[in-house]
Each structure stands twice: as structure tokens, then as C-alpha cells.
Design a protein around this motif. Structure first.
Motif, mmCIF file in Angstrom:
data_model
loop_
_atom_site.group_PDB
_atom_site.id
_atom_site.type_symbol
_atom_site.label_atom_id
_atom_site.label_comp_id
_atom_site.label_asym_id
_atom_site.label_seq_id
_atom_site.Cartn_x
_atom_site.Cartn_y
_atom_site.Cartn_z
ATOM 1 N N ALA A 37 -11.045 -11.247 6.823
ATOM 2 C CA ALA A 37 -10.599 -10.544 8.034
ATOM 3 C C ALA A 37 -10.913 -9.054 7.992
ATOM 4 O O ALA A 37 -10.623 -8.342 8.952
ATOM 5 N N ARG A 38 -11.491 -8.588 6.889
ATOM 6 C CA ARG A 38 -11.799 -7.167 6.698
ATOM 7 C C ARG A 38 -10.563 -6.299 6.967
ATOM 8 O O ARG A 38 -10.593 -5.350 7.732
ATOM 9 N N GLU A 39 -9.499 -6.638 6.265
ATOM 10 C CA GLU A 39 -8.236 -5.918 6.416
ATOM 11 C C GLU A 39 -7.916 -5.041 5.204
ATOM 12 O O GLU A 39 -6.931 -4.316 5.214
ATOM 13 N N ARG A 40 -8.741 -5.126 4.174
ATOM 14 C CA ARG A 40 -8.466 -4.387 2.943
ATOM 15 C C ARG A 40 -9.301 -3.107 2.914
ATOM 16 O O ARG A 40 -10.469 -3.090 3.311
ATOM 17 N N LEU A 41 -8.673 -2.046 2.447
ATOM 18 C CA LEU A 41 -9.232 -0.701 2.553
ATOM 19 C C LEU A 41 -10.666 -0.606 2.053
ATOM 20 O O LEU A 41 -11.572 -0.187 2.791
ATOM 21 N N TYR A 42 -10.900 -0.995 0.820
ATOM 22 C CA TYR A 42 -12.226 -0.787 0.244
ATOM 23 C C TYR A 42 -13.249 -1.809 0.715
ATOM 24 O O TYR A 42 -14.434 -1.487 0.850
ATOM 25 N N PHE A 43 -12.831 -3.027 0.989
ATOM 26 C CA PHE A 43 -13.808 -4.004 1.471
ATOM 27 C C PHE A 43 -14.196 -3.727 2.919
ATOM 28 O O PHE A 43 -15.356 -3.912 3.309
ATOM 29 N N ALA A 44 -13.254 -3.270 3.731
ATOM 30 C CA ALA A 44 -13.582 -2.930 5.120
ATOM 31 C C ALA A 44 -14.557 -1.761 5.174
ATOM 32 O O ALA A 44 -15.555 -1.790 5.904
ATOM 33 N N SER A 45 -14.289 -0.729 4.380
ATOM 34 C CA SER A 45 -15.171 0.443 4.387
ATOM 35 C C SER A 45 -16.494 0.146 3.690
ATOM 36 O O SER A 45 -17.559 0.599 4.132
ATOM 37 N N ILE A 77 -8.897 0.920 9.572
ATOM 38 C CA ILE A 77 -8.210 0.458 8.359
ATOM 39 C C ILE A 77 -7.814 1.649 7.488
ATOM 40 O O ILE A 77 -6.704 1.704 6.942
ATOM 41 N N ALA A 78 -8.714 2.620 7.356
ATOM 42 C CA ALA A 78 -8.389 3.815 6.575
ATOM 43 C C ALA A 78 -7.211 4.559 7.199
ATOM 44 O O ALA A 78 -6.328 5.055 6.491
ATOM 45 N N GLN A 79 -7.200 4.616 8.517
ATOM 46 C CA GLN A 79 -6.118 5.301 9.222
ATOM 47 C C GLN A 79 -4.766 4.661 8.904
ATOM 48 O O GLN A 79 -3.755 5.354 8.759
ATOM 49 N N GLN A 80 -4.749 3.351 8.774
ATOM 50 C CA GLN A 80 -3.508 2.644 8.458
ATOM 51 C C GLN A 80 -2.981 2.997 7.070
ATOM 52 O O GLN A 80 -1.778 2.916 6.818
ATOM 53 N N HIS A 81 -3.884 3.366 6.167
ATOM 54 C CA HIS A 81 -3.492 3.668 4.789
ATOM 55 C C HIS A 81 -3.247 5.162 4.553
ATOM 56 O O HIS A 81 -2.758 5.542 3.485
ATOM 57 N N ARG A 82 -3.614 5.996 5.517
ATOM 58 C CA ARG A 82 -3.440 7.440 5.326
ATOM 59 C C ARG A 82 -1.974 7.831 5.414
ATOM 60 O O ARG A 82 -1.169 7.129 6.012
ATOM 61 N N LYS A 83 -1.656 8.957 4.805
ATOM 62 C CA LYS A 83 -0.288 9.479 4.880
ATOM 63 C C LYS A 83 0.011 9.886 6.313
ATOM 64 O O LYS A 83 -0.819 10.512 6.976
ATOM 65 N N LYS A 84 1.169 9.506 6.779
ATOM 66 C CA LYS A 84 1.553 9.846 8.139
ATOM 67 C C LYS A 84 1.693 11.356 8.277
ATOM 68 O O LYS A 84 2.270 12.023 7.422
ATOM 69 N N ALA A 85 1.154 11.868 9.355
ATOM 70 C CA ALA A 85 1.179 13.311 9.573
ATOM 71 C C ALA A 85 2.601 13.793 9.794
ATOM 72 O O ALA A 85 3.448 13.071 10.328
ATOM 73 N N ALA A 86 2.851 15.019 9.376
ATOM 74 C CA ALA A 86 4.156 15.627 9.618
ATOM 75 C C ALA A 86 4.313 15.906 11.102
ATOM 76 O O ALA A 86 3.360 15.843 11.876
#
Length: 207
Positions: A37-45, A77-86
Motif C-alpha cells: 500500500a506504500r504506507e511506510r515512510l522509507y518504502f514510499a519515498s 507519507i513524510a508529512q504524516q511522520h513529521r513533527k507537528k508544527a507549533a
């Protein structure tokens, strides 16, 4: 899970090694088998990067459009793993007084996965911008992607500054020239991205 995203690094390294050895079909099949499903950070990128290189090799419109789609997915996918902005208020305060969520301190507050996601976000954003410019083939497309390129360069610059600061602090503590807590994959990605950014900026025409 997101917390275990970095466990996929050896797998995507293997896939990219297959690709560079001209085993392109096997490389793609390996990625699809590990992450259908290309849902994993490194495999999707990583899959997006493979499609990006393929498209730039063929220059076929169909391949370029497909690669743009894959890189967009990698960005999501990367956006989902990034730290949420303040919050906006906190960020504005940080810019004004150098508060706790500004610059390097913001990167320090990230988990290792979030730092990798920040790096991957910059990489996939650059890939999408490059593909967009090539697909359209004109200066208008370059202008449209300029904001993406600017965001990419800014992220690489910040991550490089973080890397340099951590290494300087480790050296001051007598723990060697490099901070051992920073993994080699993150370090090499930041150095490659920062170097690439500087090369591209040096090739751009002056104002």
C-alpha cells in the motif's frame, strides 16, 4: 508503526542497490512486496525515488506523470511522520525572541523518526519540483516550483546547522569530531542534500 519506521532503512537500501545494478524490475517488485500500500515512510519515498530516476531516464510524459504522482504520495507519507508544527503564536514568538521552538531547538525536540521524516520530506519535495520542471519544460514551471525548491533548501540548511551544532557540542565534550547519537543514514542524507542545494544555488543566474 511510525515508531518503527527506521527499521525499513536496510530494506530500502537493498532495493536501491538492486536498482543501481540495473535490476529495476526486481527492485520495484521488492518494494511492492514489502509495502503493497506504500504506507511506510522509507518504502514510499524510496519507490518514488526509483520512479523519479526512471522518468528522468526516459523523459516520456507518461513516466514523468507517474513519477510526479509517486513523489506526491511520498510527500504525504513524510508529512504524516513529521513533527507537528507549533501554534502560530509560538512560532511567531520563537522568531522574535529565539524561543524554544525556533531553529535548531525545534529539530532537537524531534524524535529520530521525525528527523528522518523531515529529511525525506525535503528529498521528495525536491524530486517533485525537478519532475515538474522537466515535464513542463519552461520557466513558468520553474517559477511555480520555486517555492518547493526554497522549502527544500531551507530544510536542508536547518538540518545541516543542527548537524554541525551537535558535532561541535560533542567535540567540546571530548567525545570525538562527530556526535555518535546521530545515525549515519541521517547524517549522509543531510550532507548530500546540503551539498546538492549549494551546487544548484551556485548554478542559478544572479539577480
Amino acid at each position: 508503526t511510525r515508531a518503527r519506521a527506521l527499521e525499513d532503512v536496510p530494506g530500502i537500501k537493498y532495493a536501491l542497490r538492486l536498482f543501481l545494478m540495473s535490476h529495476m524490475v526486481e527492485s520495484e517488485e521488492f518494494c511492492r512486496a514489502r509495502d503493497p500500500a506504500r504506507e511506510r515512510l522509507y518504502f514510499a519515498s524510496g519507490y518514488g525515488l526509483i520512479q523519479c530516476v526512471k522518468a528522468l531516464m526516459s523523459y516520456e510524459d507518461e513516466d514523468l506523470l507517474a513519477a510526479i504522482g509517486h513523489t506526491r504520495h511520498g510527500i504525504a507519507i513524510a508529512q504524516q511522520h513529521r513533527k507537528k508544527a507549533a501554534s502560530l503564536t509560538s512560532r511567531l514568538a520563537g522568531f522574535v525572541v529565539g524561543g524554544p521552538m525556533s531553529g535548531i531547538t525545534w529539530v532537537r525536540s524531534m524524535t529520530p523518526v521525525e528527523r528522518h521524516a523531515e529529511l525525506i520530506y525535503a528529498e521528495t519535495l525536491f524530486e517533485k519540483a525537478l519532475l515538474g520542471i522537466v515535464y513542463s519544460g519552461d520557466w513558468l514551471a520553474f517559477i511555480k516550483e520555486a517555492l518547493n525548491l526554497r522549502a527544500t533548501f531551507s530544510t536542508y540548511r536547518l538540518l545541516y546547522k543542527y548537524l554541525s551544532t551537535m558535532d561541535a557540542e560533542a567535540s567540546a565534550r571530548g567525545e570525538g569530531p562527530e556526535d555518535a547519537s546521530i545515525d549515519a543514514d541521517f547524517r549522509s542524507g543531510v550532507l548530500l542534500g546540503a551539498g546538492m542545494s549549494n551546487i544548484l544555488l551556485s548554478l542559478m543566474p544572479g539577480r
